[in-house]
Design a protein around this motif. Structure first.
Motif, PDB file in Angstrom:
ATOM      1  N   UNK A 624      -1.518   4.639   2.516  1.00  0.00           N
ATOM      2  CA  UNK A 624      -1.638   3.475   3.387  1.00  0.00           C
ATOM      3  C   UNK A 624      -0.422   3.413   4.289  1.00  0.00           C
ATOM      4  N   UNK A 625      -0.595   2.869   5.480  1.00  0.00           N
ATOM      5  CA  UNK A 625       0.524   2.718   6.410  1.00  0.00           C
ATOM      6  C   UNK A 625       1.355   1.481   6.113  1.00  0.00           C
ATOM      7  N   UNK A 626       0.989   0.723   5.080  1.00  0.00           N
ATOM      8  CA  UNK A 626       1.731  -0.484   4.716  1.00  0.00           C
ATOM      9  C   UNK A 626       2.317  -0.343   3.315  1.00  0.00           C
ATOM     10  N   UNK A 627       3.445  -1.010   3.108  1.00  0.00           N
ATOM     11  CA  UNK A 627       3.986  -1.104   1.752  1.00  0.00           C
ATOM     12  C   UNK A 627       2.985  -1.831   0.873  1.00  0.00           C
ATOM     13  N   UNK A 628       2.958  -1.488  -0.403  1.00  0.00           N
ATOM     14  CA  UNK A 628       1.933  -2.044  -1.287  1.00  0.00           C
ATOM     15  C   UNK A 628       2.578  -2.517  -2.590  1.00  0.00           C
TER      16      UNK A 628
END
Length: 698
Positions: A624-628
């Motif tokens: 994913x391109x976002x922190x999770x």
């Protein structure tokens, strides 16, 4: 390793897939946060043990992996035994200073090494001699010691010796500080020549580091001299062994803590014809007597046409066994089953000498028969494990290893398919089991991961109670993410799976433009969570190919790249290393939030217990391109510590690659974090593969 034709044919397997990979800045399918909830690691409900062989290595002599790579002999075609006897050699200035030169077989050193170079000069000249180019040059280090050896014999005339010179070979790729072409890097001299073959030895110490040196041999005086088995070998080898291996490459392998080493291939095992197959008995004993063989990858690809690619067998079966022992890996030799590559000649050894066999229209009509190949396998097991009083055990002992190599597994065939394979496999397996009932056998399911031939082979091998089935898959990165559940529904009894060759292809199967990108590596990491979650079925796995020379490759992508002096691990290497060095001992079931499937919202998870270290290990892939943010419930964990460790491999750029200039551009980073209860929170970086080691017992 599969052939180009086979691989292009295999593209039909994935042709219907839609390309999902993205580069940084584009909208990714994986954007968004994970479904709310907690990931439960069932520490109190342990699953199958993790096999010690779970993560290993696959070696094949492709991309100059052996000669010019792991095997550090610097002289190409040292014995003049290749089909073109002067490959790698060139007379100085077109032999202007030589009256004649010829490759002769008159009174050779031995029956197996029966060609040598004869040079005759009418007058003395400093240019009466030959140059050897090495393997895309010779990499030498300032202050290093290089042992020069040659068998020489004096003929008519007054030749008093040989002048041996290391000199700069051009300047391409040598850097701005490189000496000019032809500059002397080191010298030595051989004297005392006689009229009989004799081995001479000297040491050269280069005064300058050079990635592209060449060897120059000239005559001192006029007359005739014969040369054979010309060698230039670094003293700096793994464990400082004579005829040892390249230290930096072995160290990269050892650092992975691999469970097994599969060798010598790959299609190398099959050969394009049965005559060109790999024959292990030709690769042991005196190195000077090993007869070279054309490498089956030499002209396979138009984009990398390498007719000078031969196997010297300086790296032979004894050295493979020894390497396995050195790096703590189980040896896994793969032997020819009486079949040449089915996408080349498709030659078949007859099942017996009594006549043709009806399903074998292309079978060769003369020896060897299948029994020849079976006997080779039985003899190999004796070579590896037999007492020193046995015929082949004695040969092992004579090479300096009286103790057995403790061989436990052997492969029958590389990736053959169809009835021709199965009808050879059955008597082959029966003969091995009859004499060595404890030997485990690895069998082939063919080159493709599905389809009628794959299904038929898997079914039949199950009936035959095969112990391991070798499955191969080369595909786009998204195939690996989409097939993370491949083994979830496999039978829990029957043959175990060896994921023997796999690698994500960034462009297309067999494309020369494939890269070892982070997109490929992180997708493989996601897929491997599925291997680990099914440790009761999958018990061996290895990325392929292993090595590639930056100036002499045939195939991409590859796990480790090198030139004549340096090497580096790709992002794929670090993924494999993170799994193999955190393999654990016992699989722990993982329950995703809301009982979602592994991979939902592109979050991939697996977990193991390391009972020896007292850690719970959780592997997480965030595609994913976002922190999770994630929350883990370690259900039933005992004796938790207070400080955990995170090993993180991440990049915002899915197309990021490592290189010789930036070998650690994408490499794991470690950090510690505090834990206070069985509920552990951690935030995964964008596009990351993370290994959490949390102190606690089950």
């Amino acid at each position: 390793m599969t052939s180009k034709r086979r691989l292009l044919n295999s593209q039909s397997i994935v042709s219907a897939m839609v390309f999902l990979g993205t580069v940084a800045g584009n909208t990714a399918l994986a954007q968004g946060t994970a479904a709310s909830g907690t990931i439960t690691v069932q520490v109190n409900k342990p699953g199958a043990p993790i096999a010690k062989t779970m993560y290993g290595l696959f070696f094949e002599d492709i991309n100059f992996a052996a000669d010019g790579g792991l095997y550090p002999e610097l002289v190409k075609n040292k014995s003049f035994e290749t089909d073109d006897h002067l490959i790698g050699w060139r007379a100085i200035r077109g032999a202007a200073a030589l009256e004649t030169y010829v490759v002769s077989s008159q009174n050779p050193i031995s029956a197996t090494n029966n060609h040598f170079l004869r040079m005759t000069a009418a007058t003395a000249s400093p240019e009466a001699g030959f140059l050897n180019e090495g393997f895309r040059g010779m990499g030498v280090k300032q202050g290093g010691e290089y042992t020069f050896t040659v068998y020489a014999r004096k003929g008519p005339g007054n030749v008093s010796g040989l002048n041996i010179t290391l000199e700069q070979q051009g300047t391409r790729g040598a850097g701005p500080e490189a000496p000019p072409s032809g500059a002397v890097l080191g010298q030595t001299k051989i004297t005392g020549l006689t009229g009989e073959w004799k081995k001479y030895t000297a040491v050269i110490k280069p005064t300058t580091t050079a990635p592209r040196a060449r060897l120059k041999i000239t005559m001192e005086g006029a007359g005739t001299v014969d040369l054979d088995v010309v060698s230039l070998f670094p003293k700096d080898t793994w464990k400082n062994r004579e005829n040892g291996l390249r230290t930096d490459l072995v160290q990269l392998l050892k650092d992975m803590q691999p469970g097994f080493l599969r060798f010598p291939g790959g299609c190398i095992v099959e050969g394009r014809t049965l005559k060109e197959r790999y024959q292990w008995k030709s690769t042991i004993g005196d190195v000077a007597s090993r007869v070279p063989l054309i490498n089956r990858w030499n002209t396979e690809f138009n984009h990398k046409f390498t007719p000078d690619y031969y196997q010297s067998f300086g790296l032979g079966f004894f050295e493979y066994f020894q390497l396995s022992e050195d790096i703590g890996a189980e040896p896994l030799p793969i032997l020819n089953v009486g079949m040449a590559c089915q996408f080349n000649s498709a030659e078949l050894a007859p099942l017996s000498a009594s006549g043709p066999n009806p399903s074998n229209a292309q079978a060769v009509t003369e020896e060897p028969t299948l029994q020849t190949f079976i006997q080779d396998a039985l003899d190999l097991i004796e070579f590896a494990n037999g007492p020193t009083s046995s015929t082949w055990g004695a040969k092992r002992a004579a090479m300096g290893h009286p103790a057995p190599f403790n061989l436990k597994k052997i492969g029958i065939g590389n990736e053959q398919w169809g009835p021709q394979y199965l009808e050879r496999y059955e008597p082959f397996a029966k003969a091995i089991k009859t004499k060595y009932p404890d030997m485990q056998i690895v069998s082939s399911a063919g080159p493709s991961p599905d389809g009628p031939l794959f299904e038929a082979a898997s079914k039949r091998l199950g009936v035959l109670k095969a112990e391991f089935i070798d499955e191969h898959y080369y595909a786009k990165p998204e195939w690996f993410r989409q097939n993370v559940g491949r083994y979830d529904n496999y039978p829990r009894t029957g043959p175990k799976i060896f994921a023997g060759e796999y690698a994500a292809q960034s462009v297309a199967i067999a494309s020369p433009d494939n890269k070892n990108s982070w997109d490929c590596a992180i997708s493989e990491a996601a897929f491997m969570t599925g291997l680990e979650r099914n440790a009761d079925v999958v018990q061996m796995a290895s990325y392929a190919p292993l090595f590639a020379h930056v100036d002499a490759w045939q195939w991409t992508p590859d796990m480790i790249w090198f030139d004549n002096l340096k090497s580096y691990g790709t992002p794929n290497y670090y993924v494999q290393k993170m799994y193999s060095t955190n393999a654990g001992t016992t699989m722990l079931p993982v329950q995703m939030p809301g009982n979602a499937k592994n991979g939902t919202d592109n979050l991939f998870v697996s977990s193991v217990a390391d009972d020896k270290a007292g850690d719970i290990i959780v592997k997480l892939v965030n595609y994913s391109t976002e922190a999770r943010p994630v929350k883990l419930n370690l259900a039933g964990v005992k004796n938790m510590g207070k400080t955990a460790k995170a090993i993180v491999l991440a990049s915002n750029d899915l197309q990021a690659v490592n290189s010789l200039n930036e070998p650690m551009k994408l490499a794991p980073k470690e950090e510690q974090f505090k834990v206070s209860s069985a509920t552990v929170s951690y935030t995964l970086a964008p596009n990351s593969f993370t290994v959490l080691r949390i102190p606690g017992k089950r």
